[in-house]
Design a protein around this motif. Sequence first.
Motif: not given
Length: 472
Positions: A309-315, A432-445
């Motif tokens: 899921v993280g890769l789709a949000l990053l793209a 992961t999807a929820a965390a990216i919504g809160w903090w963005g891709t960089g910190p979650v990755f």
Amino acid sequence: MTTTVIPPAVRPPAGPAHRDGNVLRWLGAYTASMIGDNVFYIALSWAAVRSGTPSQAGLVMAVSAVPRALLMLGGGVVADRFGPRRVVIGSDAVRCAAVLTVAALLFVAHPGLWLLALLAVVFGIVDAVFMPAVGALPARVTRRDQLARVQGMRGLAVRFANVVGAPLGGLGVALGGSATAFALAGLLIAVSVPLLISVRMRETPPAGGAEAADAADAANTAPAGAEAVGPPGDPDGSPDGAPARGDASGPHARVPDAEDGAAAVPERPATAWRDLRDGLRYIRGHRVLAPLIVTIALGDLGFVGPLNVGLALLADRRGWGASGMGLVVAAFGAGAGAAALLLAWRGTLPRAGSAGAAALLGGSVAIGALAQVPGVGAAVGVALAIGLLAGLSGALCGALLQTQSDPAYLGRVTAVAGIVSLGLAPLSMPLTAAAIGWWGTGPVFAGSAVVCGLGGVVALAVRDLRRAELPR
């Protein structure tokens, strides 16, 4: 008169696994079954989308994971008690019958989502016994020194099935809808059954770990005239999974007579619950397997979320588009395939424990770096490195799992590792999807990279795992 003594003919040692017809038949069965699985999930998702709302379709696709996660430990017990070959054949037969039945119903009627949900549940239940048996089967079809090569061959089969299965499923849907795609999946799974029936089983050593397994391998290349290993089945010709004559490890075994001549006292019959507890106790007390499973768990928890899921949000946030994301996914698959090919070709790697840990650490760094690259070209290069390093780590961990386990416990060991990979790790995707919504891709990755890297730290910190070697 002199007597000429003619030495007994010695059976030539079996060649490498990629030239062993027995292994290739098993690999063909496994590949056909995996392609059938990919076609099945394409057909199921298409039928679910056409029969209900998107949320209902998602529920149908997810419902099989529940029985699989809940029952997999029991599936490991079943594989060890009845023999992995028998369990895999039975599982594939049930899956084939279920899919073809649904295909026939869809050809003549439109039963709705309830039938698809029922099929998904059946697949989840059968997978709970199928997956541990599949993991335990390679140790029964080849020597220990070939298990790492077989692990690489198995990885190549999985990559091939992923590449071929989705287009075949789409073709089936295009030609005749979900019913045709289900029928194609059932036929592909059916191909595996006769191939598995033709696979010969090697002698299963008694409980005792690697030394006993090496002794059994030596017995399989013993001079002609020695006691023969029975045809497909276990030593002395007993059926797959059944205790051999004189074996004191069966469910109704008797203890040896005491030295004072007292009558032997029957042991309590082994129960499935006791077998499960014994398996967990065996893993917990093993100096390599216990930290190895922790390493696998941390690696999967840190890897699954970002690379799915993280890769789709990053793209989406980088503006790469679907085509850019496809290139990144393809690069990852190419790297993982190259790692599997390396292990299949070499057959072993020196200092496997340390090499797997180093690859996992390198892969974790690459996961963190993926969120920092701005362009598709750089992301493709990073994804290639992730696939190569994570693929190599996964292949080495899988090979160590196979070679370090006592064959009598391998179904249960595989089940515990499968629960980690297929039960716990997917839970990280919505987080992961929820965390990216809160903090963005960089910190979650970066956080996922830390979790993944902890697996490598565990492997390096535990002396026995760090020094673990694959048999040569």
